[in-house]
Design a protein around this motif. Structure first.
Motif, PDB file in Angstrom:
ATOM      1  N   THR A   1      35.922 -33.345  19.585  1.00 31.14           N
ATOM      2  CA  THR A   1      35.547 -34.412  18.641  1.00 31.14           C
ATOM      3  C   THR A   1      34.752 -33.752  17.521  1.00 31.14           C
ATOM      4  O   THR A   1      34.554 -32.530  17.533  1.00 31.14           O
ATOM      5  CB  THR A   1      34.665 -35.483  19.322  1.00 31.14           C
ATOM      6  OG1 THR A   1      33.350 -34.940  19.525  1.00 31.14           O
ATOM      7  CG2 THR A   1      35.244 -35.953  20.642  1.00 31.14           C
TER       8      THR A   1
ATOM      9  N   THR B   1      31.681 -33.595  17.079  1.00 32.72           N
ATOM     10  CA  THR B   1      30.556 -32.859  17.661  1.00 32.72           C
ATOM     11  C   THR B   1      30.987 -31.452  18.076  1.00 32.72           C
ATOM     12  O   THR B   1      30.262 -30.482  17.857  1.00 32.72           O
ATOM     13  CB  THR B   1      29.994 -33.651  18.875  1.00 32.72           C
ATOM     14  OG1 THR B   1      29.671 -34.970  18.418  1.00 32.72           O
ATOM     15  CG2 THR B   1      28.760 -32.996  19.455  1.00 32.72           C
TER      16      THR B   1
ATOM     17  N   THR C   1      26.869 -41.389   8.243  1.00 34.12           N
ATOM     18  CA  THR C   1      27.505 -42.604   8.763  1.00 34.12           C
ATOM     19  C   THR C   1      26.483 -43.626   9.270  1.00 34.12           C
ATOM     20  O   THR C   1      26.783 -44.813   9.374  1.00 34.12           O
ATOM     21  CB  THR C   1      28.488 -42.212   9.882  1.00 34.12           C
ATOM     22  OG1 THR C   1      29.221 -41.064   9.446  1.00 34.12           O
ATOM     23  CG2 THR C   1      29.477 -43.307  10.197  1.00 34.12           C
TER      24      THR C   1
ATOM     25  N   LYS D   1      38.642 -40.820  12.344  1.00 32.57           N
ATOM     26  CA  LYS D   1      38.072 -41.556  11.206  1.00 32.57           C
ATOM     27  C   LYS D   1      39.107 -41.600  10.080  1.00 32.57           C
ATOM     28  O   LYS D   1      40.079 -42.330  10.190  1.00 32.57           O
ATOM     29  CB  LYS D   1      36.728 -40.953  10.852  1.00 32.57           C
ATOM     30  CG  LYS D   1      35.767 -41.185  12.036  1.00 32.57           C
ATOM     31  CD  LYS D   1      34.348 -40.770  11.836  1.00 32.57           C
ATOM     32  CE  LYS D   1      33.583 -40.999  13.147  1.00 32.57           C
ATOM     33  NZ  LYS D   1      32.209 -40.511  13.089  1.00 32.57           N
TER      34      LYS D   1
HETATM   35  C1  LIG Z   1      31.435 -39.711  13.862  1.00 31.71           C
HETATM   36  C2  LIG Z   1      30.612 -38.639  13.238  1.00 31.71           C
HETATM   37  C3  LIG Z   1      30.266 -37.459  13.921  1.00 31.71           C
HETATM   38  C4  LIG Z   1      30.524 -37.241  15.385  1.00 31.71           C
HETATM   39  O1  LIG Z   1      31.795 -37.216  15.700  1.00 31.71           O
HETATM   40  P1  LIG Z   1      32.293 -37.406  17.216  1.00 31.71           P
HETATM   41  O2  LIG Z   1      33.745 -37.361  16.976  1.00 31.71           O
HETATM   42  O3  LIG Z   1      31.795 -38.704  17.712  1.00 31.71           O
HETATM   43  O4  LIG Z   1      31.788 -36.244  17.991  1.00 31.71           O
HETATM   44  C5  LIG Z   1      29.583 -36.489  13.238  1.00 31.71           C
HETATM   45  N1  LIG Z   1      29.210 -36.664  11.968  1.00 31.71           N
HETATM   46  C6  LIG Z   1      29.484 -37.776  11.283  1.00 31.71           C
HETATM   47  C7  LIG Z   1      29.031 -37.909   9.878  1.00 31.71           C
HETATM   48  C8  LIG Z   1      30.187 -38.808  11.899  1.00 31.71           C
HETATM   49  O5  LIG Z   1      30.454 -39.937  11.228  1.00 31.71           O
END
Ligand SMILES: *Cc1c(COP(=O)(O)O)cnc(C)c1O
Length: 390
Positions: free
Chosen positions: A63, A65, A143, A196
């Motif tokens: 992901t 992360t 976010t 996203k």
């Molecule tokens: C969603 C998000 C993450 C984390 O992503 P995951 O896929 O949940 O690990 C990191 N940075 C931003 C700015 C995000 O919107």
């Protein structure tokens, strides 16, 4: 009841039906030429979406992360110094990860709702005569607060200070939805995920590395195995991953990246801007404010909306889910209970956005806030009627 409503969380986002189907593939031999036909278009399309001619693209079963971890573990050694601003939950989490990897993070505390302080970065970088700072972290789109930062300004700060630090950008909630310029901004590592802007299920970390970041990986000493870009590079050369690739997700990425490029990046950005602007008109018609400090930092993918003092904003999210079957985002960290978030990225249209605005409005009226039914919807309708889709 079958779940028909779109989600308004800032990821995972809504999936186009054809993308969902593309993820559902029969088992193939991932070491056969069939996988090469999925892998290489994905790498090439992601490079285009990053607006780069030369970025080395890496895709991991992970992901966003995991993308952060790929960036730091491949380029840094324990004790290395990193410069980062904390202006929301996501910048906070990347800082926390750096600290847990034994890095020395110089944190610029920044009010939640404001963008990255490029001027402050410049002062710190200029004062770092010995070039102890190896990496500057920048969250392009926070976010948690709906705040966009000026990455070009961070690049100018590095250049003005004549500082050689690498620039790592978290573009998880901006890439493929908001303008992102890997080459022009001199980004060394860009991080995003599949769920996203790419409109896919969660499960991929997607990154671009500059030549300079690749060079840094050759001497960096932090331990890495799963996320080692050297192993991944060897894998790609053999049309494979160093382990079993998530073939379905990769097939989905091939299609969603084609769809984004076919719509045209500038059209995708214009669509997100127009949808976001309608949401912002609604927020103002409700007499509420965004968490984002001002128009120059308004995010086109997510709006964090402040509710009146004494009112727990999380109620809106719970109520929307239980009464209307609609998902909004809760406030995180410092702004928990103070904001609720409307995600407006990915597969969205003005018409879908109106349904989210209408639902938020019903919830706020149900919960006793002094808002007139239809006020926000009308403001957004007015804006959408009088502007055109690109
Ligand atoms: C969603 C998000 C993450 C984390 O992503 P995951 O896929 O949940 O690990 C990191 N940075 C931003 C700015 C995000 O919107």
């Amino acid at each position: 009841m079958s779940q028909q409503n779109p989600v308004f969380i800032p990821g995972p986002t809504n999936m186009p039906e054809e993308v969902r189907k593309a993820c559902y593939v029969p088992t193939i031999d991932h070491r056969s030429p069939a996988f090469a036909k999925i892998l290489h278009p994905c790498l090439a399309n992601v490079r285009k979406i990053l607006k780069s001619d030369k970025a080395h693209v890496f895709i991991y079963p992970s992901t966003g992360t995991g993308g952060w971890e790929t960036a730091i573990s491949n380029t840094l050694s324990a004790g290395d110094k990193v410069l980062a601003a904390r202006n929301g939950m996501f910048s906070h989490r990347w800082i926390d990860m750096c600290q847990r990897h034994g890095l020395n993070v110089e944190i610029v505390e920044t009010p939640w709702g404001q963008g990255l302080p490029a001027d402050r970065y410049e002062e710190i970088l200029a004062a770092d005569k010995g070039h102890q700072i190896k990496v500057v972290l920048a969250t392009h789109n926070e976010t948690a607060t709906g705040v966009k930062s000026d990455i070009a300004a961070v690049r100018r700060a590095l250049d003005a200070a004549k500082h050689p630090a690498l620039l790592f950008v978290d573009g998880v909630s901006s890439i493929a939805s908001m303008d992102f310029r890997f080459d022009e901004w001199g980004v060394d590592i860009a991080v995003t995920g599949s769920q996203k802007g790419f409109m896919l299920p969660v499960g991929l970390a997607i990154l671009g590395f500059s030549d300079k970041a690749i060079e840094a990986s050759k001497t960096a000493k932090l331990p890495r195995t799963f996320f080692d870009i050297a192993d991944m590079t060897k894998g790609y050369a053999a049309n494979a991953f160093p382990y079993t690739p998530p073939v379905g997700l990769m097939n989905g990425l091939k299609l969603s990246s084609e769809m984004i490029l076919e719509e045209g990046l500038e059209n995708v950005f214009a669509r997100h801007h127009r949808i976001a602007e309608g949401v912002r008109r609604a927020v103002h018609a409700w007499g509420l404010n965004l968490c984002a400090a001002g128009p120059e930092v308004y995010s086109d993918t997510i709006s964090a909306i402040r509710t009146p003092g004494g009112f727990n904003a999380t109620q809106i999210v719970t109520h929307a889910a239980s009464k209307y079957g609609v998902a909004f985002g809760v406030g995180l960290g410092e702004v928990a209970g103070k904001v609720f978030r409307i995600g407006h990225l990915g597969m969205l249209t003005d018409v879908l956005a109106l349904s989210g605005i209408a639902t938020a409005e019903m919830c706020m009226v149900d919960l006793g806030l002094d808002i007139k039914l239809g006020a926000g919807v009308a403001a957004a309708q007015d804006y959408y009627r009088n502007t055109t889709t690109a």
